[in-house]
Design an enzyme around this catalytic site. Structure first.
Site, PDB file in Angstrom:
ATOM      1  CG  ASN A 179      -1.965  -1.105   1.162  1.00 45.70           C
ATOM      2  OD1 ASN A 179      -2.021  -1.861   0.192  1.00 45.70           O
ATOM      3  ND2 ASN A 179      -2.781  -1.211   2.202  1.00 45.70           N
ATOM      4  CB  THR A 239     -17.127  38.959 -28.102  1.00 52.38           C
ATOM      5  OG1 THR A 239     -18.004  39.872 -28.774  1.00 52.38           O
ATOM      6  CG2 THR A 239     -15.917  39.724 -27.574  1.00 52.38           C
ATOM      7  CG  HIS A 240     -21.131  36.780 -28.281  1.00 52.64           C
ATOM      8  ND1 HIS A 240     -21.769  36.084 -27.281  1.00 52.64           N
ATOM      9  CD2 HIS A 240     -20.864  38.017 -27.781  1.00 52.64           C
ATOM     10  CE1 HIS A 240     -21.903  36.872 -26.214  1.00 52.64           C
ATOM     11  NE2 HIS A 240     -21.357  38.040 -26.494  1.00 52.64           N
ATOM     12  CB  SER A 256      -9.841  13.792 -49.095  1.00 52.93           C
ATOM     13  OG  SER A 256     -10.936  12.990 -49.477  1.00 52.93           O
ATOM     14  CE  LYS A 259     -11.599  18.765 -47.469  1.00 48.86           C
ATOM     15  NZ  LYS A 259     -12.350  17.664 -46.849  1.00 48.86           N
ATOM     16  CG  ASN A 313      -8.869  17.197 -44.681  1.00 47.33           C
ATOM     17  OD1 ASN A 313      -9.531  18.088 -45.206  1.00 47.33           O
ATOM     18  ND2 ASN A 313      -8.967  15.931 -45.047  1.00 47.33           N
ATOM     19  CD  GLU A 316     -10.220  18.165 -38.548  1.00 48.84           C
ATOM     20  OE1 GLU A 316     -10.759  18.963 -39.313  1.00 48.84           O
ATOM     21  OE2 GLU A 316     -10.060  16.951 -38.820  1.00 48.84           O
ATOM     22  CE1 TYR A 327      -4.265   0.525  -3.068  1.00 46.47           C
ATOM     23  CE2 TYR A 327      -5.161  -1.634  -2.509  1.00 46.47           C
ATOM     24  CZ  TYR A 327      -4.626  -0.760  -3.434  1.00 46.47           C
ATOM     25  OH  TYR A 327      -4.455  -1.157  -4.729  1.00 46.47           O
ATOM     26  CD  GLN A 368      -4.936  -3.746  -9.846  1.00 41.45           C
ATOM     27  OE1 GLN A 368      -4.424  -4.324  -8.888  1.00 41.45           O
ATOM     28  NE2 GLN A 368      -5.527  -4.400 -10.839  1.00 41.45           N
ATOM     29  CE  LYS A 400      -0.757   1.487  -9.306  1.00 40.34           C
ATOM     30  NZ  LYS A 400      -2.089   1.463  -8.632  1.00 40.34           N
TER      31      LYS A 400
END
Length: 482
Positions: free
Chosen positions: A122, A167-168, A289, A295, A297, A302, A329, A334, A337
Site C-alpha cells: 500500500n 466575441t460570440h 482525402s 483537400k 485537412n 482536429e 486502501y 488499482q 494508474k
C-alpha cells in the site's frame, strides 16, 4: 519488457501472501487481479524505492548490513536486466512490486525475503506512483515551457499583423496576431504554474505508513525521503496510503492543458478554412482525402481537439473511482494508474506536435487585415472619438449604433462614409475621425497594460522572455543539484 503467464527460465509463481490460503487462486482471477500489464512502467521507481528502503533497514539494524547490501546489489542487477529487456514479468505475480521481489528472492535467496520488512504494498505503490508522476510533471513542464517560447517567438514576428478580435464568434475589435498568441501564452503560463503547484503536493513521501497504521520498526523515514528526493514525509498513515488527490489534481491540470490546446486548435481549424483563410498548415502537419484530391485537412489540430475529451474522461473516471471509498486502501485504487498514465502519455504526445504545427504554419497577413476591416470592428473607436469630443459615452454609443445601421443599409464601411454623412449624425465629428478609426490607430492607441498596442505587446514579449529565461535557469540549477 513483456508480460507472460510463465517464462521458460522462471518457476511458477508462489504467492508471497499465500500462507493463509489453502487453495490456489483461479486463473481468471489471476488475470483479472493482475496489474503488471500497466504498472510495469513503474519498475525504475519501484527499484529506487526498494533500494532506499533496504539501505535504511540496514543502517537502522532492522536487518543485517550484509542482507541490505545483497538486496541493493540484487536490485541494481534486476534494473540492468529489465533495461536490457532480459526479464519477463509474470501475470500471476500480480504487480510490479511482487514481480521484482520474487525475482530478487530467486536470485539472492532468503535475504530477498527481508526487503519487505516494515512496509506494505500500500505505501510501496503510493511512493512509486508519486515518484513516477513527479518525473512526468517535470517532463510536461519542460514541454509547456517550450510551447510558451514558441508562442513568444511567433508573437514577436506579428506585433504589426492586424486581425479581427471576436466575441460570440462575431467580429468585435481589431487586435494583433501577437496579442492573440500572447493570450495563449498566458493560459499556458498558468498551466506551467499549476504543474509546479501539483508537483509540490505530490512530492511528499508515504513510505513508512505500512498498510495503514505505520510499523513498530524504528524506520528512519527522513533518510529515505532525502535519498528519493522528497521534500517532506506524510503525517498520517491512513491518509498516506489512501490518498490519490495528487493523481486527480494532476489529471485536472492535464485536462486544463488539453482544454487550452483544444481551444487553440479550434481556432486554427476555423482559420485554415476557405471562409477564413487566415492561416495555412504546413504540408507536414496536414493530411489529404482518399476521395477528394483538393483537400488539405488540419487533422493534427482536429485530433488534439479530440484527445482533450479523452483526458477529461480520465479525470471523471478517477473522481468516480475515489468518491465512495472508505479509509484506507481499497483494491478499487488499482484503477488509478491506467487513466493517469494515459492522460500523461496523451499530453506528452500532443504538446510537441502542436508546437511544431504552429511554428511551421503560414500566416496570411493581408487576409487578416481585410478581416479586421470588415464587420465594423472600429465602431467602438468612433464612440471613443465622440466621448473625447465631449459626448457622454451612452449618447455616443447610441449615435454610433445609428451610424452602423446607416452603413449597413448603404453597404459602406465606417471609413468609407463621407464627412457630410458623418455630420448628419453629430456636428462634433471632424476630419480627424478618419485617423481615429484607422486599423493602426485602433490597435496602437490601446496602450493600457494588457492591450494590443505594439509597444505594449513588445513589453509583454520582453517580460515573457525574461520569465522563461529565469525558469530555465532554475530548472538547470535543479538538474545540476540532483
Amino acid at each position: 519488457m513483456s508480460t507472460a503467464d510463465q517464462s521458460a527460465d522462471r518457476k511458477p509463481h508462489v504467492k508471497l501472501w499465500g500462507g493463509r490460503f489453502q487453495k490456489s487462486t483461479d486463473k481468471k482471477v489471476d488475470d483479472f487481479n493482475s496489474s503488471i500489464r500497466f504498472d510495469q512502467r513503474l519498475y525504475k521507481q519501484d527499484i529506487a524505492g526498494s533500494i532506499a528502503h533496504a539501505r535504511m533497514l540496514g543502517k537502522q539494524k532492522i536487518i543485517a548490513e550484509a542482507d541490505s547490501e545483497a538486496i541493493i546489489d540484487g536490485l541494481r542487477e534486476i534494473r540492468r536486466d529489465i533495461d536490457a529487456g532480459k526479464i519477463t514479468f509474470l501475470v500471476d505475480a500480480e504487480d510490479i512490486h511482487m514481480n521484482i521481489e520474487t525475482i530478487l528472492t530467486e536470485r539472492i535467496g532468503d535475504a530477498g525475503k527481508r526487503l519487505h520488512t516494515g512496509r506494505s504494498r500500500n505505501d510501496q505503490v503510493a511512493v512509486d506512483l508519486r515518484m513516477y508522476l513527479r518525473d512526468a510533471m517535470e517532463e510536461i513542464r519542460a514541454m509547456v515551457m517550450h510551447l510558451m517560447g514558441v508562442l513568444t517567438t511567433l508573437a514577436e514576428s506579428h506585433v504589426e499583423t492586424i486581425m479581427p478580435g471576436y466575441t460570440h464568434l462575431q467580429k468585435a475589435q481589431p487586435v494583433t496576431l501577437a496579442h492573440h498568441f500572447m493570450a495563449y501564452y498566458e493560459m499556458f503560463k498558468r498551466d506551467y504554474a499549476r504543474l509546479h503547484d501539483c508537483h509540490a503536493r505530490t512530492n511528499v513521501m508515504p513510505l513508512g505508513s505500512g498498510a495503514l497504521a505505520g510499523t513498530t520498526y524504528p524506520l528512519d523515514r527522513e533518510s529515505v525521503a532525502r535519498e528519493l528526493g522528497f521534500a517532506a514525509i506524510s503525517q498520517n498513515s491512513l491518509d498516506a496510503v489512501s490518498d490519490r488527490d495528487f493523481v486527480i489534481e494532476l489529471c485536472s491540470v492535464l485536462s486544463t492543458v488539453m482544454m487550452h490546446l483544444s481551444r487553440f486548435s479550434e481556432e486554427l481549424i476555423l482559420w485554415s478554412s476557405h471562409e477564413f483563410a487566415f492561416v495555412e498548415m504546413d504540408d507536414a502537419f496536414s493530411t489529404g482525402s482518399s476521395i477528394m484530391p483538393q483537400k488539405k485537412n488540419p487533422d493534427v489540430a482536429e485530433l488534439i481537439r479530440g484527445k482533450a475529451g479523452r483526458v477529461y474522461g480520465h479525470l471523471m473516471g478517477l473522481l468516480t473511482t475515489m468518491k465512495g471509498l472508505p479509509l484506507a486502501y481499497n483494491k478499487d485504487m488499482q484503477e488509478d494508474k491506467e487513466p493517469i498514465f494515459d492522460a500523461v502519455d496523451t499530453v506528452k504526445l500532443c504538446v510537441p506536435v502542436f508546437c511544431d504545427m504552429i511554428a511551421t504554419m503560414k500566416v496570411h497577413k493581408a487576409r487578416l487585415l481585410t478581416g479586421a476591416k470588415g464587420g465594423f470592428t472600429n465602431a467602438t473607436d468612433v464612440a471613443d472619438y465622440l466621448v473625447k469630443k465631449g459626448l457622454p459615452f451612452r449618447e455616443a454609443h447610441s449615435v454610433v449604433g445609428q451610424v452602423v445601421f446607416y452603413s449597413i443599409a448603404h453597404q459602406k464601411s465606417l471609413d468609407e462614409l463621407s464627412m457630410d454623412e458623418y455630420k448628419t449624425f453629430s456636428p462634433v465629428i471632424e476630419e480627424d475621425i478618419y485617423h481615429a478609426i484607422s486599423m493602426e490607430t485602433c490597435v496602437n492607441d490601446r496602450k493600457v497594460v494588457g492591450g494590443p498596442a505594439k509597444e505594449v505587446s513588445l513589453k509583454a514579449i520582453e517580460n515573457a522572455k525574461a520569465y522563461l529565461t529565469a525558469e530555465m535557469s532554475v530548472s538547470w540549477a535543479a538538474t545540476l543539484s540532483s
